[in-house]
Enzyme design. Structure first.
Site, PDB file in Angstrom:
ATOM      1  CB  CYS A   1     -34.181 -20.186  -2.737  1.00 30.38           C
ATOM      2  SG  CYS A   1     -33.019 -18.857  -2.505  1.00 30.38           S
TER       3      CYS A   1
ATOM      4  CB  VAL B   1     -39.390 -17.827  -4.284  1.00 27.87           C
ATOM      5  CG1 VAL B   1     -40.309 -16.274  -4.329  1.00 27.87           C
ATOM      6  CG2 VAL B   1     -38.364 -17.643  -2.543  1.00 27.87           C
TER       7      VAL B   1
END
Lengths: 487, 511
Positions: free
Chosen positions: B152, B156
């Site tokens: 992630c 991001v």
């Protein structure tokens, strides 16, 4: 005829050079600094450490979140530890470390549960603070006996600019319980180690001020005694802290705080009131000990409860910090357990004598367990840390022999190659490594989790340690690996 | 009491000794525990309908979810291809977790690398890490393919994998023609099954690109999905062998995750050969055994191959019947007589054991397709599903599950709880108790709390050995599932009747 030591050392140096050859140039130069063959008398192992892992080489390291949630905070049993962010981090670390505790899970203790804010795309886009605020109220209502909540940040939190400190402060007032925000996003630092440090700092900044206030108000409900100690940096894996605590109590000390294995919120509040902090895992908890030394004048002492010799040495060193009563009792404790340890060694040493071990673990074990192996007649020929620092490698020199191979942040490739060439009898490392070596028909013990056994600390733990090394090395299953019709 | 050298006590017995019990009592004086009555009161309250309602009002907090995140599924899929190294772009801790998780379940090595991104990469992007990582991984581990997915963190900050990999090729980190399929696998979208789909689609589209469609090769593709039963893959191969139908498994991680010990560690055992996988658009048809794990891959195959894509779940008698008939229709080959005999044996076993299962109330949780298969099995045995919890649910699954339950008299009392977690299930099991729970190892906490016996089916299973080596598919698999179910119930019948002179008149020798 045995090979002289100098020739063996030279041989090991050659192995290191050969193993390095495969790397691309840039990576080779970097990795060369993390590998060395120890020269007796030097005060350092001669390796660089606590540096970023090289991309693509298969490091065994974890992240800051693992260091904070998984190691330092997670075992504090009567608090809820929220994995704040997407679902994975909390899922993979759920009940993974065998931090034993006594309590009614889901009612007054929560260690083996997974609490997560389960971030979705909208939380990343719009921020997660509102969700967090709501969640803290929900948690406090569903678990009224929880003493507080820690917010363990996962990677996205620091990247999307959430203000978890503000949410925590507000929530503390709203729910009337401590809410501790921890900035342990996985991309911070180079390993678990920074997570330990960050977690220690949050104890300093968010817990000890409450302890001070309560002490000032006189609401700690605690009478200090002359022999009060805190047991710090023992995570009670397989009950290690209990088999340590029993010795401290038998020598007349009062263990007021266990932090963090089987630990509680209240014990953390009592920590600044003790006379001496006893630290087992220096790497993960030295920060809070140093702080308590500066802020409260509490001295701290590193000790080693692996193997009878180190235990006796540690008990005497601890007793030295107290009066003669304690010193006399320490001698009694040592004498009491001596026959037990002798019996363990008498039984297992003949079965383990001369066996050679390669070690690779985390915080303190790459050095602390070496004497325990030695007492069983075993030799540690190589060791290294996943996330050690320079001070760890300095301390290691007190434990290792001339010619020991040292590897820092060893890669999967290096570990496999070293094992093939040095041909140890046993490898003691972690779960990710275990089956690689077992496929090579090499006996293996997990030295993070004690392979679901334990405790290994203290005299009672040493007996279990010896039993386990024997069952790993002398299992008849290893003789089955080669098919009899294959030459 | 000192350790007895003849019987050294580890944690399971040591801490029950009086010295340690006294120690634990003494420790409590510093713990500021709530009074015992208060703990008992709250413990009872958590079992109540009132608590259940409060628990189900949760909107923000998830407790004990039954789902993992995307990259776990992605690297699981990648490991099914010959010589393939899973490569995860982002923070390194994730990879340590994935490898640990998979290794704890399978008791097998799992190799995967990370680009070890840290603060500077968060600021400047992970291009440098990716290039360096590809070069190092390629040189050290000599893979035939590197399958890239993301954590992630990389998602991001918005790292562009396609552009990065092209740059890596241009800079000579990897050869120009070396296959590097890549998939974005953000952990804040979907779950591990989504990651499986994204990675598999990426691998197949990369491998088929230079080959394309050249005409039928007579093969049938089978996509197992996030299936953690390696015995299933072997069973599928056996069934196709009996039919005499050429099979391409997409992908086959059975040798990787259940590899023999002959004294040699191999980093990439088995796997679907890349050349074979590259031909997958030329197959006659594709079966997915996990419809809800593979929607994008199926869509890709349908479009790119123009051949039929089917879904099947060869679980239990009817599930297997249906699959065999589908396969027979599709290929024009008769169902082999051996399978008919196996069917007979499984049905014989079902009729032998049914009395112990009939009417038993069951709670279960797991991935959507696993839940569908188990529901079908339970209904044909006459068991009554009650609570069906699927954390990584979707609407289509829920509709299908409800329709299946509605079609059977034994499914009338069931509720499908999409998106709920195991703390919800705890409330359900306390307020509406059941006789049996089916789930992964985490179900043992529900077993402890509610006293409901647990049959371990699913992933992860950390606390029982070797179950992943058995098939749960086909008639042979049906027999295994039946064995686990009925013998758990029989163990429970013994446990409940074991008290001498109180319950042990029912402690029957013959059951």
């Amino acid at each position: 005829m045995t090979t002289p030591k100098s020739a063996l050392k030279e041989e090991t140096r050659k192995v290191v050079a050969e193993v390095l050859e495969t790397y691309p140039e840039k990576a080779r130069q970097k990795r060369a600094k993390h590998l060395n063959v120890y020269d007796e008398g030097k005060t350092d192992c001669g390796v660089k450490s606590n540096i970023k892992s090289i991309p693509g080489v298969m490091t065994t390291r974890g992240c800051a979140y693992a260091g904070s949630k998984g190691v330092v905070w997670g075992p504090v049993k009567d608090m809820i530890h929220l994995s704040h962010g997407p679902v994975g981090c909390g899922y993979y670390s759920w009940s993974g470390r065998r931090n034993y505790y006594v309590g009614t899970t889901g009612v007054d203790t929560f260690v083996t549960m997974q609490f997560t804010s389960d971030f979705q795309e909208r939380d990343v886009v719009f921020g997660g603070d509102k969700k967090l605020a709501k969640l803290l109220v929900e948690a406090s209502e569903l678990f009224p006996l929880a003493k507080g909540i820690t917010i363990q940040s996962e990677c996205p939190i620091g990247l999307i600019g959430d203000d978890i400190e503000a949410v925590a402060k507000k929530a503390t007032k709203e729910i009337g319980k401590a809410v501790v925000p921890v900035r342990c996003e996985g991309f911070r630092g180079v390993s678990q180690s920074l997570g330990h440090h960050i977690a220690n700092d949050t104890v300093r900044d968010w817990v000890l001020p409450i302890a001070d206030k309560r002490a000032k108000e006189g609401s700690l409900n605690f009478e200090p005694g002359p022999y009060d100690v805190a047991l710090i940096g023992d995570y009670n894996i397989g009950g290690d802290a209990w088999s340590s605590r029993i010795l401290l109590e038998e020598m007349g000390l009062r263990v007021v705080t266990q932090f963090s294995g089987d630990g509680t919120w209240n014990e953390m509040l009592l920590a600044p009131r003790v006379k001496l902090n006893l630290i087992h895992c220096y790497r993960s908890m030295n920060y809070i000990c140093r702080h308590m030394e500066e802020a409260y004048g509490i001295p701290w002492l590193e000790f080693n409860f692996f193997g009878p010799t180190q235990i006796a040495k540690s008990l005497r060193a601890i007793a030295q910090r107290f009066d003669e009563t304690i010193q006399a009792k320490a001698e009694q404790v040592i004498a009491k357990y001596q026959p037990q340890s002798e019996a363990v060694i008498a039984k297992y040493r003949p079965r383990l004598e001369g066996k050679r071990v390669m070690l690779m673990v985390g915080g303190l074990r790459p050095r602390h367990v070496i004497p325990a192996f030695r007492e069983l007649g075993m030799e540690v020929i190589a060791t290294g840390y996943e996330f050690g620092h320079g001070d760890d490698y300095k301390r290691t020199t007190q434990y290792i022999d001339d010619g020991t191979l040292i590897y820092d942040d060893v890669s999967g490739y290096e570990f496999e190659e070293f094992a093939k060439r040095l041909k140890p009898d046993l490898i003691a490392s972690g779960i990710k490594e275990k089956y690689v070596f077992q496929k090579m028909a090499l006996p293996f013990r997990q030295m993070h989790s004690w392979d679901y056994s334990g405790p290994y600390h203290g005299y009672d733990g040493f007996a279990v340690f010896a039993r386990d090394m024997d069952l790993a090395l002398n299992s008849p299953t290893w003789t089955l690996v080669k098919a009899p019709w294959k030459s | 009491m000192p350790q007895d050298i003849q019987g050294i006590k580890d944690h399971a017995r040591l801490f029950q000794d009086p010295e340690y019990q006294a120690l634990l009592q003494c420790k409590q004086t510093f713990e500021d525990r709530p009074p015992l009555e208060e703990v008992a009161r709250v413990a009872e309250w958590t079992k109540s309908w009132e608590y259940r309602e409060k628990n189900f009002q949760r909107e923000a907090l998830t407790i004990n979810p039954a789902k993992a995140c995307q990259p776990l599924g992605a690297i699981f899929a990648a490991a099914g291809f010959e010589g393939t190294l899973p490569f995860v772009h982002g923070s390194q801790g994730c990879v340590a977790y994935f490898r640990t998780h998979l290794t704890r379940h399978f008791k097998e090595p799992f190799s995967a690398v990370s680009t070890s991104m840290t603060e500077d990469a968060a600021v400047f992007g992970g291009l440098k890490n990716l290039i360096e990582g590809l070069e190092n991984a390629y040189t050290l581990y000599k893979p035939k393919m590197i399958a890239v997915c993301t954590t992630c963190m990389a998602e991001v900050i918005g790292d562009d994998l396609g552009a990065f990999i092209t740059t890596a090729r241009n800079e000579g980190a990897i050869p120009r023609d070396f296959p590097v399929p890549y998939a974005h696998t953000p952990s804040f979208v979907g779950s591990h099954i989504t990651g499986y789909d994204n990675m598999l689609k990426a691998i197949l589209s990369t491998l088929t690109e230079p080959v394309g469609r050249t005409g039928s090769n007579g093969h049938i593709n089978v996509i197992p999905g996030f299936d953690t039963y390696m015995g299933n893959l072997r069973e599928i191969k056996r069934i196709f062998g009996l039919f005499g139908i050429p099979l391409t498994l997409l992908a086959d991680n059975s040798d990787y995750l259940d590899s023999p010990n002959d004294g040699t560690f191999r980093m990439y055992p088995g796997g679907t050969p890349l050349e074979v996988a590259a031909q997958c658009l030329n197959a006659e048809a594709t079966f997915s055994f996990q419809r809800y794990t593979t929607p994008k891959t199926l869509e890709f195959l349908a479009e790119a191959s123009g051949r039929p894509t089917l879904t099947a779940r060869p679980v239990g008698i009817r599930g297997t019947d249906e699959f065999l008939m589908q396969l027979s229709r599709l290929t024009g080959r008769p169902i082999p007589p051996e399978l008919e005999i196996e069917r007979g044996r499984a049905v014989d076993a079902f009729t032998d054991s049914q009395a112990w299962i009939h009417g038993k109330r069951v709670a279960l949780y797991g991935d959507p397709d696993l839940a569908m298969g188990l529901l079908s099995l339970l209904l044909e045995l006459g068991a009554e599903p009650v609570h069906v919890v699927v954390t990584n649910s979707n609407e289509e699954f829920e509709t299908e599950a409800r329709a299946l339950l509605a079609s059977s008299p034994y499914g009338q009392g069931a509720t499908v709880w999409g998106g709920k977690d195991l703390w919800h299930l705890r409330s359900l099991m306390f307020t509406e108790p059941v006789d049996l729970l089916i789930g992964n190892s985490y179900g043992k906490y529900l077993w402890r709390d509610t006293g409901t016996p647990l049959v371990r089916i699913g992933y992860p299973i950390f606390d029982r050995h070797h179950l992943h080596r058995y098939p749960t598919y086909g008639y042979v698999g049906a027999l295994n599932l039946l064995n686990w179910l009925v013998n758990t119930l029989l163990d429970e019948a013994d446990r409940r009747s074991i008290t001498p002179s109180k319950t042990d008149f029912s402690f029957d020798l013959i059951r």
